[in-house]
Design an enzyme around this catalytic site. Structure first.
Site, PDB file in Angstrom:
ATOM      1  N   GLY A  25     -10.417  -1.885   0.651  1.00  0.00           N
ATOM      2  CA  GLY A  25     -11.861  -2.068   0.496  1.00  0.00           C
ATOM      3  C   GLY A  25     -12.415  -0.980  -0.389  1.00  0.00           C
ATOM      4  N   VAL A  26     -13.736  -0.851  -0.435  1.00  0.00           N
ATOM      5  CA  VAL A  26     -14.368   0.151  -1.298  1.00  0.00           C
ATOM      6  C   VAL A  26     -13.958   1.563  -0.871  1.00  0.00           C
ATOM      7  CG1 VAL A  26     -16.542   1.024  -2.235  1.00  0.00           C
ATOM      8  CG2 VAL A  26     -16.333  -1.393  -1.632  1.00  0.00           C
ATOM      9  N   SER A  27     -14.078   1.842   0.410  1.00  0.00           N
ATOM     10  CA  SER A  27     -13.714   3.196   0.842  1.00  0.00           C
ATOM     11  C   SER A  27     -12.658   3.213   1.938  1.00  0.00           C
ATOM     12  CB  SER A  27     -14.958   3.964   1.287  1.00  0.00           C
ATOM     13  OG  SER A  27     -15.936   3.098   1.732  1.00  0.00           O
ATOM     14  N   SER A  28     -11.935   2.087   2.051  1.00  0.00           N
ATOM     15  CA  SER A  28     -10.881   2.064   3.062  1.00  0.00           C
ATOM     16  C   SER A  28      -9.615   1.398   2.539  1.00  0.00           C
ATOM     17  CB  SER A  28     -11.363   1.316   4.305  1.00  0.00           C
ATOM     18  OG  SER A  28     -11.440  -0.062   4.054  1.00  0.00           O
ATOM     19  N   LYS A 147     -16.336 -14.731   6.760  1.00  0.00           N
ATOM     20  CA  LYS A 147     -15.743 -15.387   5.590  1.00  0.00           C
ATOM     21  C   LYS A 147     -14.227 -15.363   5.781  1.00  0.00           C
ATOM     22  CE  LYS A 147     -15.989 -11.081   2.927  1.00  0.00           C
ATOM     23  NZ  LYS A 147     -16.282 -10.450   1.633  1.00  0.00           N
ATOM     24  N   ASN A 150     -12.168 -12.198   6.179  1.00  0.00           N
ATOM     25  CA  ASN A 150     -12.320 -11.383   7.391  1.00  0.00           C
ATOM     26  C   ASN A 150     -11.845 -12.111   8.642  1.00  0.00           C
ATOM     27  OD1 ASN A 150     -13.325  -9.208   5.972  1.00  0.00           O
ATOM     28  ND2 ASN A 150     -15.449  -9.881   6.161  1.00  0.00           N
ATOM     29  N   ASP A 163     -13.222  -7.116  10.678  1.00  0.00           N
ATOM     30  CA  ASP A 163     -14.194  -6.481   9.781  1.00  0.00           C
ATOM     31  C   ASP A 163     -15.626  -6.526  10.317  1.00  0.00           C
ATOM     32  OD1 ASP A 163     -15.467  -5.203   7.761  1.00  0.00           O
ATOM     33  OD2 ASP A 163     -14.736  -6.496   6.149  1.00  0.00           O
TER      34      ASP A 163
HETATM   35  P1  ADP Z   1     -13.227  -3.959   4.404  1.00  0.00           P
HETATM   36  O1  ADP Z   1     -14.392  -3.533   5.233  1.00  0.00           O
HETATM   37  O2  ADP Z   1     -12.847  -2.958   3.370  1.00  0.00           O
HETATM   38  O3  ADP Z   1     -13.361  -5.371   3.881  1.00  0.00           O
HETATM   39  P2  ADP Z   1     -11.353  -5.008   6.371  1.00  0.00           P
HETATM   40  O4  ADP Z   1     -11.434  -4.524   7.776  1.00  0.00           O
HETATM   41  O5  ADP Z   1     -11.891  -6.376   6.092  1.00  0.00           O
HETATM   42  O6  ADP Z   1     -11.991  -3.907   5.412  1.00  0.00           O
HETATM   43  O7  ADP Z   1      -9.822  -4.958   5.898  1.00  0.00           O
HETATM   44  C1  ADP Z   1      -9.492  -5.230   4.545  1.00  0.00           C
HETATM   45  C2  ADP Z   1      -8.284  -6.144   4.469  1.00  0.00           C
HETATM   46  O8  ADP Z   1      -7.151  -5.512   5.083  1.00  0.00           O
HETATM   47  C3  ADP Z   1      -8.435  -7.461   5.236  1.00  0.00           C
HETATM   48  O9  ADP Z   1      -9.143  -8.409   4.503  1.00  0.00           O
HETATM   49  C4  ADP Z   1      -6.972  -7.820   5.474  1.00  0.00           C
HETATM   50  O10 ADP Z   1      -6.372  -8.352   4.309  1.00  0.00           O
HETATM   51  C5  ADP Z   1      -6.326  -6.456   5.742  1.00  0.00           C
HETATM   52  N1  ADP Z   1      -6.331  -6.199   7.193  1.00  0.00           N
HETATM   53  C6  ADP Z   1      -7.323  -5.618   7.897  1.00  0.00           C
HETATM   54  N2  ADP Z   1      -7.019  -5.551   9.202  1.00  0.00           N
HETATM   55  C7  ADP Z   1      -5.795  -6.085   9.349  1.00  0.00           C
HETATM   56  C8  ADP Z   1      -4.922  -6.337  10.483  1.00  0.00           C
HETATM   57  N3  ADP Z   1      -5.280  -5.968  11.707  1.00  0.00           N
HETATM   58  N4  ADP Z   1      -3.737  -6.944  10.241  1.00  0.00           N
HETATM   59  C9  ADP Z   1      -3.392  -7.316   8.992  1.00  0.00           C
HETATM   60  N5  ADP Z   1      -4.160  -7.121   7.902  1.00  0.00           N
HETATM   61  C10 ADP Z   1      -5.352  -6.516   8.064  1.00  0.00           C
HETATM   62 MG    MG Z   2     -13.327  -7.257   4.795  1.00  0.00          MG
END
Ligand code: ADP
Ligand code: MG
Length: 294
Positions: A25-28, A147, A150, A163
């Site tokens: 993501g942007v900061s993760s 979406k 998420n 998310d």
């Molecule tokens: P952001 O807030 O940056 O969108 P997310 O929590 O949506 O962060 O996580 C970004 C991406 O990381 C998700 O869209 C998915 O592809 C992957 N991801 C996040 N959590 C998991 C998980 N528990 N298991 C597998 N993939 C994950």
């Molecule tokens: Mg997300």
């Protein structure tokens, strides 16, 4: 007493072995990781509080919003269709959120691969999604970023809503006034609040609109509101104008079309709640009545 900061990050790296990137993501950054003691796999969302942050103020804002996400996850994470938060670590520059691992990844990628879902698969996915949303709403929480990116899938293709970065607890239904989410999934009332004065705030129904957009997209592989020029797309959303006249819709039965039409309703008072959606005839059909799939 608080430990020196580097030790807190070290705690995480001592307990978990970090592996490949699963998402960004942007900061993760989300990575697969393995808990040393148990050999269990998890997904860790590593939030870099200082990345692209020019000031301590912005770092602090991101810390506050991440702690909010963490607290909301703790309120929600005991539902079978909501991502489980296993562990957390906080330092002055990083926050680590350790989640159950969803091996099959995003519903988005799955949909890209298969293009469309059958009515039967759509029913399974939407039932689990709506049950997650019903639970979130029962806690007076609005997700605001529903979406397919998420919505994650575990080993058995069960839905895990994730998310909660934009999620918010509300004390009354028209409380929210900020524009957040993703353009194609934004409800009309969310757009209106950012465009006009003297319109009420929004609440839980904005998630139900997004469920309608998701369900439409699952069935035909393209979104209900889309235009090359974003202004046209936003206008179509505000008017609730979408079409089920393309050839793909000919083979789709009345129940799913009807449910979508109860979700993509501009008037938030008339739009179905999660509970109403789950009671819709689309979900009533017995599995054994299904036609075989090819
Ligand atoms: P952001 O807030 O940056 O969108 P997310 O929590 O949506 O962060 O996580 C970004 C991406 O990381 C998700 O869209 C998915 O592809 C992957 N991801 C996040 N959590 C998991 C998980 N528990 N298991 C597998 N993939 C994950
Ligand atoms: Mg997300």
């Amino acid at each position: 007493e608080d430990l020196p900061d580097h030790d807190l990050a070290k705690d995480f790296y001592l307990k978990y072995e970090v592996r490949e990137v699963l998402g960004k993501g942007v900061s993760s950054t989300v990575r697969r990781c393995i808990e040393q003691d148990t050999s269990h796999e998890y997904a860790v969302k590593i939030i870099d509080l200082t990345s692209e942050k020019d000031s301590d103020f912005e770092t602090e804002e991101l810390r506050i919003s991440t702690i909010k996400e963490m607290n909301i996850l703790r309120m929600c994470a005991q539902h079978p269709n909501i991502i489980e938060l296993h562990d957390t670590f906080e330092t002055s520059t990083f926050i680590f959120l350790v989640f159950e691992l969803c091996k099959k990844g995003e519903l988005f990628d799955y949909l890209t691969e298969v293009v469309t879902l059958s009515e039967k698969r759509t029913r399974q996915v939407m039932r689990q999604l709506l049950e997650a949303v019903e639970f979130v709403h029962s806690k007076h929480i609005v997700h605001r970023d529903l979406k397919p990116e998420n919505i994650l899938l575990d080993d058995n293709f069960n839905v895990k809503l994730s998310d909660f970065g934009f999620a918010s607890v509300i004390s009354h239904e028209e409380e929210l006034t900020d524009l957040c989410g993703t353009p194609g999934y934004l409800a009309p009332e969310v757009l209106k609040v950012s465009m006009y004065d003297n319109v009420p705030g929004y609440g839980r129904p904005c998630d139900m609109w997004a469920c309608g957009v998701i369900m439409y997209t699952l069935l035909v592989g393209c979104p209900p509101f889309w235009h090359r020029k974003q202004m046209y797309m936003l206008r179509a959303i505000m008017e609730g104008k979408y079409s089920v006249s393309s050839p793909e819709w000919e083979d789709i039965s009345e129940h799913p079309k009807d449910l979508i039409s109860k979700l993509l309703v501009v008037d938030t008072k008339k739009r179905y709640t999660a509970e109403q959606a789950l009671a819709h005839p689309f979900f009533k059909r017995e599995e054994r009545e299904e036609k075989p799939e090819f």
